[in-house]
Design a protein around this motif. Structure first.
Motif, PDB file in Angstrom:
ATOM      1  N   ALA A   2      58.262  78.038  36.081  1.00 16.33           N
ATOM      2  CA  ALA A   2      57.700  79.043  34.770  1.00 16.33           C
ATOM      3  C   ALA A   2      59.004  79.899  35.850  1.00 16.33           C
ATOM      4  N   VAL A   3      59.064  80.911  34.688  1.00 18.13           N
ATOM      5  CA  VAL A   3      59.041  82.402  35.627  1.00 18.13           C
ATOM      6  C   VAL A   3      57.966  83.417  35.508  1.00 18.13           C
ATOM      7  N   VAL A   4      57.903  84.667  36.373  1.00 23.90           N
ATOM      8  CA  VAL A   4      56.700  85.617  36.038  1.00 23.90           C
ATOM      9  C   VAL A   4      57.905  87.048  37.059  1.00 23.90           C
ATOM     10  N   SER A   5      57.354  87.836  35.908  1.00 23.11           N
ATOM     11  CA  SER A   5      58.536  88.867  36.637  1.00 23.11           C
ATOM     12  C   SER A   5      57.589  89.963  37.061  1.00 23.11           C
ATOM     13  N   GLN A   6      57.788  90.818  37.615  1.00 20.08           N
ATOM     14  CA  GLN A   6      57.130  92.092  38.049  1.00 20.08           C
ATOM     15  C   GLN A   6      58.013  93.273  37.551  1.00 20.08           C
ATOM     16  N   ASP A  88      46.272 103.406  49.526  1.00 17.64           N
ATOM     17  CA  ASP A  88      46.263 102.211  48.353  1.00 17.64           C
ATOM     18  C   ASP A  88      48.271 102.083  48.263  1.00 17.64           C
ATOM     19  N   SER A  89      48.914 102.261  49.273  1.00 16.79           N
ATOM     20  CA  SER A  89      50.168 101.701  50.101  1.00 16.79           C
ATOM     21  C   SER A  89      49.882  99.952  49.819  1.00 16.79           C
ATOM     22  N   SER A  90      50.693  99.608  49.046  1.00 17.96           N
ATOM     23  CA  SER A  90      50.498  98.103  49.567  1.00 17.96           C
ATOM     24  C   SER A  90      51.436  96.915  49.057  1.00 17.96           C
ATOM     25  N   PHE A  91      51.591  95.342  49.301  1.00 14.80           N
ATOM     26  CA  PHE A  91      52.560  95.319  48.573  1.00 14.80           C
ATOM     27  C   PHE A  91      51.289  94.075  46.987  1.00 14.80           C
ATOM     28  N   TYR A  92      51.520  94.873  45.765  1.00 16.89           N
ATOM     29  CA  TYR A  92      50.835  93.977  44.504  1.00 16.89           C
ATOM     30  C   TYR A  92      51.531  92.598  44.537  1.00 16.89           C
ATOM     31  N   ILE A  93      51.254  91.695  44.247  1.00 18.47           N
ATOM     32  CA  ILE A  93      51.286  90.196  43.367  1.00 18.47           C
ATOM     33  C   ILE A  93      51.145  90.280  42.123  1.00 18.47           C
ATOM     34  N   CYS A  94      51.356  89.524  41.238  1.00 17.58           N
ATOM     35  CA  CYS A  94      50.663  88.772  39.953  1.00 17.58           C
ATOM     36  C   CYS A  94      50.855  87.985  40.135  1.00 17.58           C
ATOM     37  N   SER A  95      50.314  86.995  38.880  1.00 24.76           N
ATOM     38  CA  SER A  95      50.797  85.414  38.901  1.00 24.76           C
ATOM     39  C   SER A  95      50.028  85.189  37.633  1.00 24.76           C
ATOM     40  N   GLN A 107      50.112  77.475  39.011  1.00 22.81           N
ATOM     41  CA  GLN A 107      49.937  79.488  38.979  1.00 22.81           C
ATOM     42  C   GLN A 107      51.502  79.577  39.464  1.00 22.81           C
ATOM     43  N   PHE A 108      51.641  80.188  38.998  1.00 19.42           N
ATOM     44  CA  PHE A 108      52.819  80.861  39.251  1.00 19.42           C
ATOM     45  C   PHE A 108      53.122  82.352  39.138  1.00 19.42           C
ATOM     46  N   PHE A 109      54.017  82.532  40.802  1.00 17.78           N
ATOM     47  CA  PHE A 109      53.767  84.392  41.072  1.00 17.78           C
ATOM     48  C   PHE A 109      54.869  85.311  40.867  1.00 17.78           C
TER      49      PHE A 109
ATOM     50  N   PHE B  35      47.211  73.410  48.653  1.00 14.41           N
ATOM     51  CA  PHE B  35      48.729  74.448  48.018  1.00 14.41           C
ATOM     52  C   PHE B  35      49.368  74.926  49.625  1.00 14.41           C
ATOM     53  N   TRP B  36      50.156  74.779  49.381  1.00  9.91           N
ATOM     54  CA  TRP B  36      51.224  75.649  50.710  1.00  9.91           C
ATOM     55  C   TRP B  36      52.540  76.752  49.403  1.00  9.91           C
ATOM     56  N   TYR B  37      52.083  77.273  50.469  1.00  9.55           N
ATOM     57  CA  TYR B  37      53.516  78.523  49.187  1.00  9.55           C
ATOM     58  C   TYR B  37      54.445  78.998  50.836  1.00  9.55           C
ATOM     59  N   LYS B  38      54.926  79.549  50.489  1.00  5.68           N
ATOM     60  CA  LYS B  38      56.581  79.653  51.515  1.00  5.68           C
ATOM     61  C   LYS B  38      55.910  81.706  50.903  1.00  5.68           C
ATOM     62  N   GLN B  39      56.121  82.358  51.789  1.00  5.18           N
ATOM     63  CA  GLN B  39      57.254  83.418  52.119  1.00  5.18           C
ATOM     64  C   GLN B  39      58.162  84.212  52.339  1.00  5.18           C
ATOM     65  N   PRO B  40      58.633  84.521  51.941  1.00  2.00           N
ATOM     66  CA  PRO B  40      59.736  84.692  52.740  1.00  2.00           C
ATOM     67  C   PRO B  40      59.874  86.922  53.116  1.00  2.00           C
ATOM     68  N   SER B  41      61.111  86.999  53.468  1.00  2.00           N
ATOM     69  CA  SER B  41      60.399  88.272  53.603  1.00  2.00           C
ATOM     70  C   SER B  41      61.177  89.353  52.262  1.00  2.00           C
ATOM     71  N   SER B  42      61.347  88.469  51.728  1.00  2.00           N
ATOM     72  CA  SER B  42      61.712  89.518  50.147  1.00  2.00           C
ATOM     73  C   SER B  42      60.163  89.469  49.475  1.00  2.00           C
ATOM     74  N   GLY B  43      58.885  88.514  49.853  1.00  2.00           N
ATOM     75  CA  GLY B  43      57.626  89.351  49.426  1.00  2.00           C
ATOM     76  C   GLY B  43      57.684  87.631  48.473  1.00  2.00           C
ATOM     77  N   GLU B  44      58.523  87.793  48.271  1.00  2.00           N
ATOM     78  CA  GLU B  44      57.836  85.996  46.532  1.00  2.00           C
ATOM     79  C   GLU B  44      57.332  84.833  47.316  1.00  2.00           C
ATOM     80  N   MET B  45      56.693  84.449  46.647  1.00  3.13           N
ATOM     81  CA  MET B  45      55.035  83.388  46.432  1.00  3.13           C
ATOM     82  C   MET B  45      56.601  81.871  45.923  1.00  3.13           C
ATOM     83  N   ILE B  46      56.323  81.151  47.285  1.00  3.16           N
ATOM     84  CA  ILE B  46      57.287  79.813  46.811  1.00  3.16           C
ATOM     85  C   ILE B  46      56.253  78.972  46.933  1.00  3.16           C
ATOM     86  N   PHE B  47      56.480  78.352  46.091  1.00  4.88           N
ATOM     87  CA  PHE B  47      54.957  76.711  46.045  1.00  4.88           C
ATOM     88  C   PHE B  47      56.395  75.617  46.963  1.00  4.88           C
TER      89      PHE B  47
END
Lengths: 118, 116
Positions: A2-6, A88-95, A107-109, B35-47
């Motif tokens: 599945a794909v999640v976009s931000q 508040d500067s930060s990296f925000y990630i949703c899943s 859970q897809f990020f 779970f284990w995730y990989k996060q490259p410098s791009s920031g995306e969490m990869i299962f």
């Protein structure tokens, strides 16, 4: 999978302005989405759990009025950082959560949004 | 107490060699997932890989395997035949049935550098 976009992937704003970040599940319906915050070289910190059609559940220490979450549809949750300040500067990630037929929920990020407040 | 502990802030490994990233967890819930995730410098969490608390065998996914030692509450990630593209942050995470499997607890991460 599945794909999640931000959107946006990165944003720079002036102190005092509000910034909205969108999280979309592209090919599935997500009744539950999560918002995380990640400081440089640190782990992900869960900010809140967003449930479609109801109020978000915030983690302890996260200001509800500062970080407004709206989950108005099964494919979209938004995080609005109100009156943003440099801290508040930060990296925000949703899943997004998918209830699978297996023994666990998947859970897809999203790819994350980098917010810089000047 | 920390739910997930990763004691290695950084690791180096030579290309093509195997590397083990440590993870210990703390829970009283008999039903949980790791779970284990990989996060490259791009920031995306990869299962990468999942292990259920009731799974009898260690999980494997390609070059990734999880060394699950339930009595010791450890869930180490083993990457075989390291590649340059494996350089990234790696996070161990856990979910518990008591929280409807909905909340993830993440470790502090391990930064892996693969040397050519």
């Amino acid at each position: 999978g599945a794909v999640v976009s931000q959107h946006p992937s990165w944003v720079i704003c002036k102190s005092g302005t509000s910034v909205k970040i969108e999280c979309r599940s592209l090919d599935f319906q997500a009744t539950t989405m999560f918002w995380y915050r990640q400081f440089p070289k640190q782990s992900l910190m869960l900010m809140a759990t967003s449930n479609e059609g109801s109020k978000a559940t915030y983690e302890q220490g996260v200001e509800k009025d500062k970080f407004l979450i709206n989950h108005a549809s099964l494919t979209l949750s938004t995080l609005t950082v109100t009156s943003a300040h440099p801290e508040d500067s930060s990296f925000y990630i949703c899943s997004a959560l998918i209830r699978t037929s297996g023994s666990y929920n998947e859970q897809f990020f999203g790819p994350g949004t980098r917010l810089t407040v000047l | 107490a920390q739910k997930i502990t990763q004691t290695q802030p950084g690791m180096f490994v030579q290309e093509k060699e195997a590397v083990t990233l440590d993870c210990t967890y703390d829970t009283s819930d008999p039903s949980y997932g790791l779970f284990w995730y990989k996060q490259p410098s791009s920031g995306e969490m990869i299962f990468l890989i999942y292990q259920g608390s009731y799974d009898q065998q260690n999980a494997t996914e390609g070059r990734y395997s999880l060394n699950f030692q339930k009595a010791r509450k450890s869930a180490n990630l083993v990457i075989s035949a390291s590649q340059l593209g494996d350089s990234a942050m790696y996070f161990c995470a856990m979910r518990e049935r008591a929280r409807n499997f909905n909340k993830f607890y993440f470790g502090s991460g391990t930064k892996l550098n693969v040397k050519p």
